[in-house]
Design an enzyme around this catalytic site. Structure first.
Site, PDB file in Angstrom:
ATOM      1  N   HIS A  78       0.824  -1.212   0.000  1.00 47.96           N
ATOM      2  CA  HIS A  78       0.000   0.000   0.000  1.00 47.96           C
ATOM      3  C   HIS A  78       0.863   1.269   0.000  1.00 47.96           C
ATOM      4  CE1 HIS A  78      -3.855  -2.129   0.853  1.00 47.96           C
ATOM      5  NE2 HIS A  78      -3.057  -2.982   1.443  1.00 47.96           N
ATOM      6  N   ASN A 151     -10.231  -2.941   2.426  1.00 51.53           N
ATOM      7  CA  ASN A 151      -9.909  -2.933   0.994  1.00 51.53           C
ATOM      8  C   ASN A 151     -11.184  -2.709   0.190  1.00 51.53           C
ATOM      9  OD1 ASN A 151      -7.166  -3.372   1.216  1.00 51.53           O
ATOM     10  ND2 ASN A 151      -7.268  -5.560   0.825  1.00 51.53           N
ATOM     11  N   HIS A 342      -4.010   1.054  11.884  1.00 50.99           N
ATOM     12  CA  HIS A 342      -3.786  -0.203  12.607  1.00 50.99           C
ATOM     13  C   HIS A 342      -5.145  -0.825  12.945  1.00 50.99           C
ATOM     14  CE1 HIS A 342      -2.470  -3.233  15.203  1.00 50.99           C
ATOM     15  NE2 HIS A 342      -1.602  -2.588  15.955  1.00 50.99           N
TER      16      HIS A 342
END
Ligand code: HDE
Length: 715
Positions: A78, A151, A342
């Site tokens: 990413h 995603n 996170h």
């Protein structure tokens, strides 16, 4: 009232943290990093005009040293991304399911920062690579930061975190020659995939048009794993998160994507930036699929398996709130590059499940920030700082910003009055959901994870005919780049377990026949070797003919042109009043029109009115536009119909199934390959006012993909 104050407080706290340093103010002298005013920023200090530079030149050394250290390691995955600020608001209280503070009150606006990304490419790679896209949202809630790091695809390649480094090594450029960049079309990727049957469902998604979105604004987002909602009574529901774009889900054609990568590798970044600058604020609804604890085992797949989705027809998606992105970052590095997401950044009311991929992620994200952002204090970087207060006894470390006062940095203590002290659950203290776990230690996976093909088949069956055609073309493209024939053969065996017709077509394109199932090596995720050999026969294949409409982009929203860009082709002699009508009509719907002519600069219209071409056939291409319109004016039409670049522009837009409107342009039409269909709109001279709305409506439909089937246009 309370929430208005809280909204203001949260927003202004975040703004304060992000308050930039501007170099454009008045009375600002250039200084060193220590505040010394600089008198000469043009010359280094030398022993004489033609003499050697002096080590003494602390100004030169400071500037060059800082420059030498400007880069930090890019994200392992990413790396290429773009982001924006915004806010989230829930529609109504979700207290029945979760106690999360930001999901209680419809008046509460929670600031967010959202970063979209590709997965495989480096920081400088093209936005249009065939790839999954990251969709990471940081909610700055009053109970601490909550990150939903998802995603644009609802499933993942692998079931266990232990395989992630292998997957990423396989997809990244091959290590001996660092090729190819941002592309999965190479041997190592498909070698790995062909040995990982569990990846087949995700392969269907990344070979579909979902992997080449038209815009970040037109992508769905998914939390992928099953999470938990936990309410005040400590009751838990399983939850799957969805982001539903209000503009619908749209993509470009693969041939177009490859060309966009050349013409504008920043296509998605620019689109997001421009939309926000033009106040076409992108919006998504947050959707949840809620599943009762007692229903955990009612599905024919395992809720903990991240290679499976819960079909919307079985558990509907409830839309619970809206996210709006309305501010571009001030500084790419400080914000987008340094933002640290996170999945373990949680708030009370949301918790994990035992999905073995999620469990591994909970370790990885802090670990990666330590190396990327240089130490344990990355949470103090403004973009990462929560709006909730932070009090703990953590101290020191690289680049510590906080000046902790006093002598107490331990707990329990009496010298600081016991502060900071633990929060009880009713005071907002986080407690983990007390899930019962009773097990033997084992390296293995549940048999409920072994069905690798059913949902791959469900996805393929659910696609429209053009989508199926694109998916077959994508697989043919990718596998044709694989040099090792045995890898292609293994892939054909897998595909054959998904859909026979799909496999036959791919095999034909590769000039191959589908092999007999003969592989006897180790296939990951097949039934363990002590029961049967790890080969294709040992993987269960269920037959089904169910479909899920939600999986096809053909069924998406098609009612808006906000942020779309239309090419208006003009030349000398153009009817300027038509141009005016088109531009106004597009502008009224949030779209824009760009004037493109044979050369840049002035274009003389009818009645000698002068227009200025914003782009020319030398510096732009039809692939950068959503649709094309050619306003009338005999002179202009004649020039364009004799200009090969103009004809190529129009033909290519036709090939990519775009809407094309022509006013009084029969000559031009005859010079192109165009044939009339719902996306080719012929407007008699002077009728633009009546017809422009029909054109805009067709543009909102995005593409006439059926043109490929009817006209045999390649895409
Ligand atoms: Fe990530 N992932 N990931 N991932 N991921 C990272 O974290 C990792 C996975 C996702 O815009 C890294 O800060 C492991 C699934 C996004 O900054 C790293 C595993 C999903 C982003 C990492 C996964 C994601 C990352 C790299 C398997 C979808 C970009 C830099 C166990 C639900 C966030 C960083 C941004 C980034 C590890 C699998 C989404 C290395 C080990 C599944 C959107 O920590």
């Amino acid at each position: 009232m309370k929430n208005k104050q809280q909204n203001k407080a949260a927003a202004s706290e975040k703004d304060k943290q992000l308050e930039g340093h501007s170099e454009s103010g008045e009375n600002q002298f250039l200084t060193t990093n220590h505040g010394l005013k600089i008198n000469d920023n043009q010359h280094s200090l030398k022993a004489g005009e033609r003499g050697p530079s002096l080590l003494e030149d602390f100004i030169l050394r400071e500037k060059i040293t800082h420059f030498d250290h400007e880069r930090i390691p890019e994200r392992i995955v990413h790396a290429r991304g773009s982001a924006a600020h915004g806010h989230f608001q829930v529609y109504e209280s979700m207290s029945k399911y979760t106690k999360a503070g930001f999901l209680q009150d419809p008046e509460l606006k929670t600031p967010v920062y959202v970063r979209f990304s590709t997965v495989a490419g480096s920081r400088g790679s093209s936005d249009l690579a065939r790839d999954a896209r990251g969709f990471a949202v940081k909610f700055y809630t009053q109970e601490g930061n909550y990150d939903l790091v998802g995603n644009n695809v609802p499933v993942f390649f692998i079931q266990d975190a232990l395989k992630f480094p292998d997957l990423i090594h396989a997809v990244k450029p091959e290590p001996h020659n660092e090729m190819p960049q941002a592309a999965s079309a190479h041997d190592t990727f498909w070698d790995f995939i062909s040995l990982m049957p569990e990846s087949m469902h995700m392969i269907m998604w990344v070979m579909s048009d979902r992997a080449i979105p038209r815009s970040y604004r037109m992508m769905e987002g998914f939390g992928v794993h099953t999470f938990r909602f936990v309410n005040e009574k400590n009751e838990s529901h399983f939850v799957k998160f969805h982001w539903k774009p209000l503009l619908g889900v749209h993509s470009v054609a693969w041939n177009e994507a490859q060309k966009i990568s050349g013409f504008d590798p920043d296509f998605h970044r620019r689109d997001l930036w421009d939309a926000i600058e033009n106040q076409n604020y992108p919006e998504w609804e947050l959707g949840v699929q809620l599943i009762r604890e007692e229903d955990e085992h009612k599905f024919d797949f395992d809720l903990l398996d991240p290679t499976k989705l819960v079909p919307e027809e079985i558990v509907p998606v409830i839309r619970i709130g809206k996210m709006t992105l309305d501010r571009n970052p001030d500084n790419f590095f400080a914000e987008t590059e340094q933002v640290a997401f996170h999945p373990g950044h949680l708030v009370p009311g949301i918790d994990f499940t035992n999905d073995p991929l999620l469990q591994g992620r909970l370790f990885s994200y802090t670990d990666t920030q330590l190396i990327r952002l240089g130490g344990p204090n990355f949470h103090e970087i403004p973009i990462n700082r929560p709006v909730a207060e932070v009090h703990n006894n953590q101290r020191d470390g690289h680049m510590r910003q906080t000046i902790n006062k006093g002598r107490v940095s331990y707990e329990p203590n009496t010298l600081a009055g016991g502060c900071p002290y633990q929060a009880k659950m009713e005071e907002g203290g986080f407690t983990s959901y007390p899930e019962k776990v009773e097990a033997k230690k084992i390296r293995g996976r549940s048999r409920s994870f072994f069905d690798h093909y059913s949902q791959a088949g469900l996805f393929f069956r659910s696609q429209s005919e053009p989508e199926k055609k694109h998916l077959i073309a994508a697989l043919s493209f990718e596998l044709s780049k694989v040099e090792t024939v045995a890898i292609r053969e293994r892939m054909l065996l897998h595909l054959n377990n998904i859909d026979k017709n799909l496999t036959e077509e791919v095999a034909r394109n590769l000039g191959m026949t589908i092999p007999e199932s003969s592989f006897n090596g180790h296939l990951n995720g097949s039934i363990p070797a002590d029961e049967t050999p790890g080969n294709f026969q040992s993987i269960p294949v269920k037959q089904s003919d169910t479909v899920s409409e939600a999986l096809s982009m053909a069924n998406t929203v098609k009612d808006s042109v906000a942020g779309r860009v239309v090419a208006i082709l003009i030349a000398n002699g153009v009817d300027t009043s038509s141009v005016d009508i088109i531009k106004k009509a597009l502008g009224a719907k949030g779209a824009s029109g760009k004037l493109i002519a044979p050369s840049l600069g002035p274009v003389t219209g009818l009645k000698d009115q002068i227009l200025t071409a914003e782009a020319s056939f030398f510096n732009t291409s039809s692939v950068l536009y959503d649709a094309v319109i050619i306003p009338g004016g005999n002179g202009s039409i004649k020039i364009l119909s004799e200009n090969t670049d103009a004809l190529h522009f129009i033909n290519e837009a036709y090939r990519h199934c775009k809407t094309i409107a022509l006013e009084g342009a029969e000559t031009l039409l005859r010079a192109t390959y165009l044939k009339e269909d719902e996306g080719v709109i012929l407007i008699p001279s002077g009728d633009i006012t009546q017809k422009v709305d029909a054109f805009i409506k067709a543009v909102a439909g995005h593409r006439v993909w059926d043109r490929e089937l009817a006209r045999k246009v390649p895409s």
